[in-house]
Write a protein that holds these residues in place. Structure first.
Motif, PDB file in Angstrom:
ATOM      1  N   LEU A   1      37.717  46.887  50.410  1.00 14.06           N
ATOM      2  CA  LEU A   1      36.811  46.094  49.585  1.00 14.06           C
ATOM      3  C   LEU A   1      37.201  46.294  48.132  1.00 14.06           C
ATOM      4  N   VAL A   2      37.441  45.190  47.430  1.00 11.31           N
ATOM      5  CA  VAL A   2      37.786  45.231  46.011  1.00 11.31           C
ATOM      6  C   VAL A   2      36.691  44.490  45.259  1.00 11.31           C
ATOM      7  N   CYS A   3      36.066  45.163  44.322  1.00 13.17           N
ATOM      8  CA  CYS A   3      35.001  44.560  43.522  1.00 13.17           C
ATOM      9  C   CYS A   3      35.542  44.229  42.131  1.00 13.17           C
ATOM     10  N   VAL A   4      35.383  42.979  41.734  1.00 13.03           N
ATOM     11  CA  VAL A   4      35.834  42.522  40.421  1.00 13.03           C
ATOM     12  C   VAL A   4      34.707  41.660  39.848  1.00 13.03           C
ATOM     13  N   SER A   5      34.402  41.871  38.588  1.00 12.37           N
ATOM     14  CA  SER A   5      33.293  41.130  37.972  1.00 12.37           C
ATOM     15  C   SER A   5      33.621  39.656  37.803  1.00 12.37           C
ATOM     16  N   THR A   6      32.608  38.881  37.481  1.00  8.77           N
ATOM     17  CA  THR A   6      32.769  37.450  37.249  1.00  8.77           C
ATOM     18  C   THR A   6      33.800  37.214  36.162  1.00  8.77           C
ATOM     19  N   GLY A   7      34.735  36.332  36.438  1.00  5.51           N
ATOM     20  CA  GLY A   7      35.781  36.012  35.472  1.00  5.51           C
ATOM     21  C   GLY A   7      36.925  37.001  35.460  1.00  5.51           C
ATOM     22  N   GLY A   8      36.918  37.951  36.383  1.00  7.30           N
ATOM     23  CA  GLY A   8      37.946  38.983  36.409  1.00  7.30           C
ATOM     24  C   GLY A   8      39.227  38.580  37.111  1.00  7.30           C
ATOM     25  N   GLY A   9      39.240  37.419  37.709  1.00 13.07           N
ATOM     26  CA  GLY A   9      40.459  36.945  38.354  1.00 13.07           C
ATOM     27  C   GLY A   9      40.607  37.336  39.805  1.00 13.07           C
ATOM     28  N   LYS A  10      39.511  37.256  40.552  1.00 17.15           N
ATOM     29  CA  LYS A  10      39.582  37.595  41.980  1.00 17.15           C
ATOM     30  C   LYS A  10      40.572  36.701  42.712  1.00 17.15           C
ATOM     31  N   SER A  11      40.591  35.429  42.377  1.00 18.92           N
ATOM     32  CA  SER A  11      41.522  34.506  43.034  1.00 18.92           C
ATOM     33  C   SER A  11      42.963  34.858  42.712  1.00 18.92           C
ATOM     34  N   VAL A  12      43.219  35.300  41.494  1.00 20.50           N
ATOM     35  CA  VAL A  12      44.560  35.727  41.096  1.00 20.50           C
ATOM     36  C   VAL A  12      44.969  36.959  41.900  1.00 20.50           C
ATOM     37  N   ILE A  13      44.059  37.893  42.051  1.00 17.55           N
ATOM     38  CA  ILE A  13      44.334  39.105  42.821  1.00 17.55           C
ATOM     39  C   ILE A  13      44.643  38.747  44.272  1.00 17.55           C
ATOM     40  N   ILE A  14      43.827  37.907  44.849  1.00 15.00           N
ATOM     41  CA  ILE A  14      44.033  37.492  46.239  1.00 15.00           C
ATOM     42  C   ILE A  14      45.382  36.803  46.389  1.00 15.00           C
ATOM     43  N   ALA A  15      45.673  35.854  45.500  1.00 15.99           N
ATOM     44  CA  ALA A  15      46.923  35.093  45.597  1.00 15.99           C
ATOM     45  C   ALA A  15      48.138  35.990  45.438  1.00 15.99           C
TER      46      ALA A  15
ATOM     47  N   LEU B   1      42.694  34.970  56.261  1.00 16.35           N
ATOM     48  CA  LEU B   1      41.480  34.169  56.268  1.00 16.35           C
ATOM     49  C   LEU B   1      40.701  34.536  55.020  1.00 16.35           C
ATOM     50  N   ILE B   2      40.485  33.571  54.162  1.00 14.88           N
ATOM     51  CA  ILE B   2      39.751  33.782  52.924  1.00 14.88           C
ATOM     52  C   ILE B   2      38.410  33.069  53.068  1.00 14.88           C
ATOM     53  N   LEU B   3      37.345  33.815  52.889  1.00 13.56           N
ATOM     54  CA  LEU B   3      35.995  33.263  53.027  1.00 13.56           C
ATOM     55  C   LEU B   3      35.276  33.284  51.690  1.00 13.56           C
ATOM     56  N   SER B   4      34.426  32.310  51.497  1.00 12.81           N
ATOM     57  CA  SER B   4      33.601  32.259  50.295  1.00 12.81           C
ATOM     58  C   SER B   4      32.282  31.589  50.645  1.00 12.81           C
ATOM     59  N   HIS B   5      31.250  31.999  49.965  1.00 15.22           N
ATOM     60  CA  HIS B   5      29.951  31.375  50.188  1.00 15.22           C
ATOM     61  C   HIS B   5      29.788  30.115  49.335  1.00 15.22           C
ATOM     62  N   VAL B   6      30.788  29.803  48.520  1.00 16.98           N
ATOM     63  CA  VAL B   6      30.717  28.644  47.629  1.00 16.98           C
ATOM     64  C   VAL B   6      31.915  27.736  47.895  1.00 16.98           C
ATOM     65  N   LYS B   7      31.646  26.505  48.283  1.00 16.44           N
ATOM     66  CA  LYS B   7      32.694  25.547  48.611  1.00 16.44           C
ATOM     67  C   LYS B   7      33.626  25.300  47.423  1.00 16.44           C
ATOM     68  N   GLU B   8      33.084  25.267  46.223  1.00 20.58           N
ATOM     69  CA  GLU B   8      33.889  24.973  45.031  1.00 20.58           C
ATOM     70  C   GLU B   8      34.990  26.015  44.795  1.00 20.58           C
ATOM     71  N   ILE B   9      34.708  27.258  45.121  1.00 15.40           N
ATOM     72  CA  ILE B   9      35.716  28.315  44.949  1.00 15.40           C
ATOM     73  C   ILE B   9      36.900  28.056  45.873  1.00 15.40           C
ATOM     74  N   ILE B  10      36.619  27.699  47.104  1.00 20.05           N
ATOM     75  CA  ILE B  10      37.687  27.388  48.058  1.00 20.05           C
ATOM     76  C   ILE B  10      38.501  26.199  47.560  1.00 20.05           C
ATOM     77  N   GLU B  11      37.827  25.181  47.061  1.00 25.22           N
ATOM     78  CA  GLU B  11      38.530  24.003  46.548  1.00 25.22           C
ATOM     79  C   GLU B  11      39.399  24.358  45.337  1.00 25.22           C
ATOM     80  N   GLN B  12      38.877  25.166  44.432  1.00 31.16           N
ATOM     81  CA  GLN B  12      39.648  25.571  43.254  1.00 31.16           C
ATOM     82  C   GLN B  12      40.875  26.381  43.672  1.00 31.16           C
ATOM     83  N   ASN B  13      40.698  27.290  44.611  1.00 28.34           N
ATOM     84  CA  ASN B  13      41.815  28.107  45.062  1.00 28.34           C
ATOM     85  C   ASN B  13      42.870  27.253  45.757  1.00 28.34           C
TER      86      ASN B  13
END
Length: 72
Positions: free
Chosen positions: A28-42, A58-70
């Motif tokens: 589990l990696v915790c990163v604050s808002t705007g910290g670049g979680k998507s960059v870390i994952i990628a 498998l990348i999961l998110s509770h927000v559809k927009e995050i998946i679309e942005q990624n």
């Protein structure tokens, strides 16, 4: 990759590799808002696929927009 992760993003990526070299399970990696979680994952996925191209993710998110942005 075509970018240079920030120091804390690189520390997170390194910590994931260290976890898998010493343990089994799900880190589990915790990163604050705007910290670049998507960059870390990628960046992590990119590195894994360079060494082990048959891995699946498998990348999961509770927000559809995050998946679309990624995806973009």
């Amino acid at each position: 990759m075509a970018f240079e992760p920030r120091w804390y993003q690189q520390e997170a990526i390194d910590a994931i590799y260290q976890y898998f070299s010493a343990s089994q399970g799900n880190p589990l990696v915790c990163v604050s808002t705007g910290g670049g979680k998507s960059v870390i994952i990628a960046d992590f996925i990119h590195g894994v696929l360079q060494h082990w191209p048959d891995q699946r993710f498998l990348i999961l998110s509770h927000v559809k927009e995050i998946i679309e942005q990624n995806h973009e």
